[in-house]
Enzyme design. Structure first.
Site, PDB file in Angstrom:
ATOM      1  N   ILE A 118      11.506  23.624 -25.897  1.00 37.65           N
ATOM      2  CA  ILE A 118      10.184  23.034 -25.719  1.00 37.65           C
ATOM      3  C   ILE A 118      10.387  21.655 -25.100  1.00 37.65           C
ATOM      4  CG2 ILE A 118       8.994  24.340 -27.519  1.00 37.65           C
ATOM      5  CD1 ILE A 118       9.459  22.119 -29.450  1.00 37.65           C
ATOM      6  N   ASP A 119       9.371  21.173 -24.416  1.00 36.53           N
ATOM      7  CA  ASP A 119       9.500  19.922 -23.676  1.00 36.53           C
ATOM      8  C   ASP A 119       9.872  18.761 -24.592  1.00 36.53           C
ATOM      9  OD1 ASP A 119       8.761  21.248 -21.372  1.00 36.53           O
ATOM     10  OD2 ASP A 119       6.635  20.720 -21.561  1.00 36.53           O
TER      11      ASP A 119
END
Length: 323
Positions: A118-119
């Site tokens: 995930i970012d």
């Protein structure tokens, strides 16, 4: 291949391309090359590269851990694996300290155990493989899009099937229960390689669904939405919600930093949206089949303090603070 070798089709294709497969003693690099009865196929599986990444004593929020995998609630601001500009302080550095040498080597020296990510500025759940068998099993589930992934996001505006603008927007439709479904192709932006762009030809297929959990303002000008992924592409929720005209609060790339009507929200709420330092996105629910035990696993992480504070401000709670 024997099942305990835990070699996925993707890994086998890569081994063929690298010349690690021989047929009757001759290296083969074409995955579609035909074989005949009696042919001898030899596969050389290289040892996992020793990681040069240093272990770092970074506190982890461990939701679950067993011999084969670990589920982490990642804080916003933490990069998943080292990359140019982020050589240390990453989740991988922390995992190497926490797990020692038990991380799966399938992800390569730079990404041991990493099955998905995930970012940096998105918080929430992700699963990491500790054994190669778990790595292959989890990767197969992500490839089949069978992993359950629900996110919570704070967006500008309120997605609604009654909105004529959305009804006429290509790639956007609504399903029963006022669920917005966004279906497009995604690819790197032609001029800004750090961004993703919506396409309708080429690129990679991407589907996002979203429903409104709570709306804020009089009239409503922002919403807490629940998004779930049918596919998992880079920045998918962020770029899809922006395409629908409902960019995420705080998103410096796709959000647009929209100016909300001054009278729609209390001053504290308007200030909270202006000051929110990251995309308001949290990976709240993660569900999958355990790749070794076949047990159904499902985990949920509550909203982090900064998003909880933002929502409280949008509700008009005068006592709230945004972390």
């Amino acid at each position: 291949m024997p099942e305990d070798a835990a070699l996925s089709r993707t890994r086998l294709a890569r081994l063929i391309a690298e010349g690690a497969v021989r047929v009757n003693g001759t290296p083969v690099t074409e995955p579609k090359a035909r074989v005949g009865g009696g042919d001898l196929v030899e596969i050389t599986v290289p040892e996992a590269e020793e990681s040069h990444i240093g272990a770092e004593d970074i506190l982890l929020d461990v939701i679950h851990e067993d011999d084969d995998l670990i589920v982490i609630n990642k804080p916003a601001g933490m990069v998943v694996h080292p990359a140019p500009g982020s050589p240390g302080g990453t989740l991988v550095n922390a995992l190497l300290h926490h797990c020692g040498e038990t991380l799966s080597g399938v992800g390569g020296a730079k990404r041991p155990g990493i099955v998905h990510r995930i970012d940096k500025d998105t918080s929430g759940l992700l699963v990491v493989a500790k054994s190669d068998r778990a790595h292959h099993g989890l990767a197969a589930q992500f490839e089949k899009h069978s992993v359950e992934r629900y996110y919570r996001a704070v967006v500008y505006g309120v997605p609604d099937a009654a909105d004529p603008r959305l009804r006429g927007l290509r790639g956007v439709g609504f399903e029963s229960g006022n669920i917005m479904r966004i279906t497009t192709q995604l690819a790197r932006h032609r001029t800004d390689r750090q961004k993703q762009a919506v396409l309708f030809q080429g690129g990679r297929h991407a589907v996002t669904r979203a429903r409104v959990v709570e709306s804020f303002g009089q009239p409503a000008v922002a919403a807490l939405v629940e998004c779930w992924l049918e596919t998992g592409r880079t920045h998918q929720i962020r770029v899809h919600m922006a395409h629908a005209g409902h960019g995420l609060v705080g998103d410096p790339v796709y959000g647009g930093r929209r100016k909300l009507p001054l009278r729609a929200l209390p001053d504290a709420a308007l200030q909270a949206t202006r000051d929110f330092p990251r995309q308001a996105l949290h990976a709240a629910i993660l569900g999958f089949e355990h790749p070794v035990s076949a047990q159904n696993m499902r985990f949920e992480a509550p909203l982090p303090a900064d998003m909880a504070g933002l929502i409280a401000a949008l509700r008009g709670d005068a006592s709230c603070t945004v972390a």
